[in-house]
Design a protein around this motif. Structure first.
Motif, PDB file in Angstrom:
ATOM      1  N   SER A 284     -10.665 -33.473 -15.863  1.00 25.11           N
ATOM      2  CA  SER A 284     -10.795 -32.845 -17.177  1.00 25.11           C
ATOM      3  C   SER A 284     -10.614 -33.884 -18.272  1.00 25.11           C
ATOM      4  CB  SER A 284      -9.732 -31.745 -17.324  1.00 25.11           C
ATOM      5  OG  SER A 284      -9.647 -31.309 -18.655  1.00 25.11           O
ATOM      6  N   THR A 285     -11.394 -33.764 -19.329  1.00 23.75           N
ATOM      7  CA  THR A 285     -11.262 -34.695 -20.454  1.00 23.75           C
ATOM      8  C   THR A 285     -10.019 -34.358 -21.285  1.00 23.75           C
ATOM      9  OG1 THR A 285     -12.786 -33.311 -21.726  1.00 23.75           O
ATOM     10  CG2 THR A 285     -13.707 -35.256 -20.630  1.00 23.75           C
ATOM     11  N   GLN A 286      -9.569 -33.099 -21.246  1.00 26.01           N
ATOM     12  CA  GLN A 286      -8.371 -32.698 -21.993  1.00 26.01           C
ATOM     13  C   GLN A 286      -7.076 -33.064 -21.250  1.00 26.01           C
ATOM     14  OE1 GLN A 286     -10.894 -30.260 -21.575  1.00 26.01           O
ATOM     15  NE2 GLN A 286     -11.733 -30.598 -23.610  1.00 26.01           N
ATOM     16  N   ASP A 287      -7.099 -32.983 -19.920  1.00 30.46           N
ATOM     17  CA  ASP A 287      -5.903 -33.258 -19.122  1.00 30.46           C
ATOM     18  C   ASP A 287      -6.349 -33.868 -17.802  1.00 30.46           C
ATOM     19  OD1 ASP A 287      -3.617 -33.229 -17.537  1.00 30.46           O
ATOM     20  OD2 ASP A 287      -2.993 -31.232 -18.173  1.00 30.46           O
ATOM     21  N   GLU A 288      -6.147 -35.165 -17.650  1.00 30.84           N
ATOM     22  CA  GLU A 288      -6.687 -35.857 -16.476  1.00 30.84           C
ATOM     23  C   GLU A 288      -6.012 -35.450 -15.167  1.00 30.84           C
ATOM     24  OE1 GLU A 288      -4.559 -40.174 -16.260  1.00 30.84           O
ATOM     25  OE2 GLU A 288      -6.190 -39.961 -17.710  1.00 30.84           O
TER      26      GLU A 288
END
Length: 141
Positions: A86-90
């Motif tokens: 995820s780009t928001q939470d790796e």
């Protein structure tokens, strides 16, 4: 008292045996698509949801991430799904269908009908069974 412990008096045993039997009925249809039953479950969810986090997917198919991750890796090797951080939470891995995974839906559309014919049951009988099972499962949540 010992009669209560007899295998034939257990509710869980015929349900367990039925689950195995149903999966065995699925096998020839899934073999044609080169997928396993757990992979089929993942595809069913993704054909509806398009993209989900691994954790969300696991909740939908009742598999923990330790079981789901290797399954998804095999599906990725078959080019059925892609996995990306995820780009928001790796820490979160997102799973989505590839074009090949999307196309497989067309071939899978006939499986429910083939399954009923294979098991020699009516849609009404299957719906009744599903209703009872879902009622029990929902009480356990």
């Amino acid at each position: 008292m010992s009669d209560q412990l007899a295998l034939e008096n257990q509710v869980c045993f015929p349900i367990y045996a039925l689950a195995r039997e149903i999966v065995n009925h699925y096998r020839p249809f899934l073999d044609e698509l080169d997928i396993t039953y757990p992979q089929y479950l993942v595809l069913l969810v993704l054909w509806k949801e398009t993209e989900l986090a691994v954790g969300q997917l696991g909740e939908r198919v009742f598999l923990d991430t330790g079981t789901l991750t290797p399954l998804l890796k095999r599906m990725q090797q078959k080019e059925l799904v892609s996995r990306q951080r995820s780009t928001q939470d790796e820490r979160i891995v997102m799973v989505s269908l590839t074009p090949k995974g999307i196309k497989l839906k067309e071939q899978a559309c006939s499986i429910p009908q083939k399954l009923m014919e294979s098991m020699q049951v009516t849609p009404e009988e299957l719906n009744l069974l599903k209703e009872v099972v879902c009622r029990i499962l929902n009480k356990q949540k």
